[in-house]
Every structure is written in C-alpha cells, then in structure tokens.
Design a protein around this motif. Sequence first.
Motif, mmCIF file in Angstrom:
data_model
loop_
_atom_site.group_PDB
_atom_site.id
_atom_site.type_symbol
_atom_site.label_atom_id
_atom_site.label_comp_id
_atom_site.label_asym_id
_atom_site.label_seq_id
_atom_site.Cartn_x
_atom_site.Cartn_y
_atom_site.Cartn_z
ATOM 1 N N VAL A 58 0.757 -1.240 0.115
ATOM 2 C CA VAL A 58 0.046 0.011 0.067
ATOM 3 C C VAL A 58 1.136 1.168 -0.158
ATOM 4 C CG1 VAL A 58 -0.268 0.054 2.540
ATOM 5 C CG2 VAL A 58 -1.817 1.167 1.218
ATOM 6 N N VAL A 59 0.354 2.389 -0.974
ATOM 7 C CA VAL A 59 1.229 3.421 -0.926
ATOM 8 C C VAL A 59 0.228 4.612 -0.804
ATOM 9 C CG1 VAL A 59 3.330 2.559 -2.258
ATOM 10 C CG2 VAL A 59 1.132 3.583 -3.376
ATOM 11 N N GLY A 60 0.577 5.813 -0.476
ATOM 12 C CA GLY A 60 -0.136 7.049 -0.499
ATOM 13 C C GLY A 60 -0.578 7.474 0.845
ATOM 14 N N PRO A 61 -1.261 8.680 0.814
ATOM 15 C CA PRO A 61 -1.489 9.345 2.057
ATOM 16 C C PRO A 61 -2.048 8.531 3.188
ATOM 17 C CG PRO A 61 -2.731 10.247 0.284
ATOM 18 C CD PRO A 61 -2.103 9.405 -0.287
ATOM 19 N N GLU A 62 -2.900 7.701 2.911
ATOM 20 C CA GLU A 62 -3.380 6.842 4.120
ATOM 21 C C GLU A 62 -2.723 5.504 4.360
ATOM 22 O OE1 GLU A 62 -4.657 6.789 0.760
ATOM 23 O OE2 GLU A 62 -6.391 7.471 0.782
ATOM 24 N N SER A 63 -1.435 5.682 3.893
ATOM 25 C CA SER A 63 -1.059 4.106 3.724
ATOM 26 C C SER A 63 -0.531 3.500 5.072
ATOM 27 C CB SER A 63 0.547 4.083 3.003
ATOM 28 O OG SER A 63 1.417 5.052 3.584
ATOM 29 N N HIS A 64 -0.227 4.553 6.151
ATOM 30 C CA HIS A 64 0.218 3.995 7.422
ATOM 31 C C HIS A 64 -0.957 3.388 8.246
ATOM 32 C CE1 HIS A 64 2.245 3.706 10.962
ATOM 33 N NE2 HIS A 64 1.323 4.488 11.844
ATOM 34 N N SER A 65 -2.264 4.125 8.240
ATOM 35 C CA SER A 65 -3.308 3.542 8.844
ATOM 36 C C SER A 65 -3.879 2.442 8.162
ATOM 37 C CB SER A 65 -4.587 4.565 8.940
ATOM 38 O OG SER A 65 -4.995 4.924 7.591
ATOM 39 N N HIS B 151 -2.035 0.228 6.254
ATOM 40 C CA HIS B 151 -0.856 -0.644 6.924
ATOM 41 C C HIS B 151 -1.398 -1.326 8.252
ATOM 42 C CE1 HIS B 151 3.038 -2.075 7.137
ATOM 43 N NE2 HIS B 151 3.399 -1.643 8.254
ATOM 44 N N LEU B 152 -1.745 -0.694 9.153
ATOM 45 C CA LEU B 152 -2.137 -1.090 10.406
ATOM 46 C C LEU B 152 -3.374 -1.956 10.605
ATOM 47 C CD1 LEU B 152 -1.205 1.802 12.684
ATOM 48 C CD2 LEU B 152 0.204 -0.035 12.153
ATOM 49 N N PHE B 153 -4.299 -1.262 9.719
ATOM 50 C CA PHE B 153 -5.745 -2.030 9.778
ATOM 51 C C PHE B 153 -5.521 -3.182 9.060
ATOM 52 C CE2 PHE B 153 -9.889 -1.937 6.994
ATOM 53 C CZ PHE B 153 -10.588 -2.393 7.980
ATOM 54 N N LEU B 154 -4.753 -3.318 8.065
ATOM 55 C CA LEU B 154 -4.740 -4.773 7.266
ATOM 56 C C LEU B 154 -3.927 -5.674 8.054
ATOM 57 C CD1 LEU B 154 -3.254 -3.169 3.833
ATOM 58 C CD2 LEU B 154 -5.254 -4.793 4.165
ATOM 59 N N ASP B 155 -3.083 -5.308 9.109
ATOM 60 C CA ASP B 155 -2.608 -6.179 9.902
ATOM 61 C C ASP B 155 -3.931 -6.956 10.846
ATOM 62 O OD1 ASP B 155 -0.285 -7.392 9.429
ATOM 63 O OD2 ASP B 155 1.011 -6.063 10.730
ATOM 64 N N GLU B 156 -4.724 -5.891 11.200
ATOM 65 C CA GLU B 156 -5.942 -6.227 12.275
ATOM 66 C C GLU B 156 -6.752 -7.254 11.453
ATOM 67 O OE1 GLU B 156 -8.466 -3.286 13.529
ATOM 68 O OE2 GLU B 156 -6.758 -1.953 14.059
ATOM 69 N N LEU B 157 -6.952 -6.963 10.145
ATOM 70 C CA LEU B 157 -8.033 -8.117 9.214
ATOM 71 C C LEU B 157 -7.058 -9.325 8.944
ATOM 72 C CD1 LEU B 157 -8.926 -5.632 6.523
ATOM 73 C CD2 LEU B 157 -10.263 -6.310 8.330
ATOM 74 N N VAL B 158 -5.859 -9.155 8.757
ATOM 75 C CA VAL B 158 -5.100 -10.712 8.811
ATOM 76 C C VAL B 158 -4.985 -11.283 10.065
ATOM 77 C CG1 VAL B 158 -2.696 -11.547 8.533
ATOM 78 C CG2 VAL B 158 -3.395 -9.817 6.997
ATOM 79 N N GLY B 159 -4.844 -10.782 10.929
ATOM 80 C CA GLY B 159 -5.165 -11.395 12.581
ATOM 81 C C GLY B 159 -6.501 -12.126 12.683
#
Length: 165
Positions: free
Chosen positions: A47-54, A56-64
């Motif tokens: 993921v890239v772009g202005p929302e990438s950090h949030s 990035h974190l949200f995706l790890d929650e979903l993966v979990g």
Amino acid sequence: METVANAVHLPALDNPNERDAVGAELQTVLQDLIDLSLIGKQLHWSVVGPESHSLHLFLDELVGEWRELADLVAERAVTLGFVPDGQSVAVADGSRVEPVPVRSVAGHAVIWELARRVAGSAERVRERLTPIGAADLVTQDVLVDVVRTLEKQQWLLRSQFGEKV
Ligand SMILES: [Fe+2]
C-alpha cells in the motif's frame, strides 16, 4: 481424504453420512481464509499514498482475524475427524480468492480490492449455511462466526469509501 483413524470418539452429527462432505466444506472455507490472510499481508506491504500508514495497520488487524477464523475452521474439521490441509499447495489449488497485483497499490485501490474479495468470500460461505446446518448445526455455528466477521469487515471497508452505512 484422510480421516482420523479412531472414529469411536468422533462427535455424532445430525447426519453422520455427511461427515466427509462437511469436512470438505470446511476445507474450502479454510483455503479462502488463508488466502485472504496472504493477500492482506501482500497489500500491507504494497500500500502507498497518504492513507498508507493507517491502512498498513488496519490490514494487519484483518490478517489477524482471518488467521483466527482459519484456525477455528481447521479445528472444527479435525474435531469431526477430517484432516484439513492448510499448506500453500492446497491453498493455491483450491482458493477461490483472486490474487492481487504484485506492485505498489494506492490506498483507495487497496480498500476496493479487499472489499470485493471479502464480500465474495462472505457470500460464498453464507450460501452454504443452510445445507451445512442440515448436516451439522455445530459446524453451521462455526461458519456463522466466519460470515459475521467477514460481513463486519465488509462494513468497515465500505465505511472507508464514505458510503452511507
Ligand atoms: Fe508488518
């Protein structure tokens, strides 16, 4: 498909003739959940772009959540005497989830790509709830948990588009 050798201690199903069929249904859902977790990690990295950090974190929650659901589904299969296969070859052969492109992906595209895969996975499990319930209500309950979580994720993803909920 391999089954656990000692059938004496296996749970009594509502329809015992359906034991292998219920195991096969769980195997199919397992493949999709593992694949979603792999796709989620891929997007977590790309993921890239202005929302990438949030994101990035949200995706790890979903993966979990997908990993936890995969464990729940696999353990229900084993409980029924059906040995599930969560290895990469089985997932690659059997997953119905489309792969994502291997390149940088903008935040809005990440949400879109995920939303339609999660929605498709939820719909496929929901469609099977009634026949699975006829064979084994306890397995149906496990799959209701899967659908509940996937549909909640659909809402969380949809809300990021700013759509009315
Ligand atoms: Fe990470």
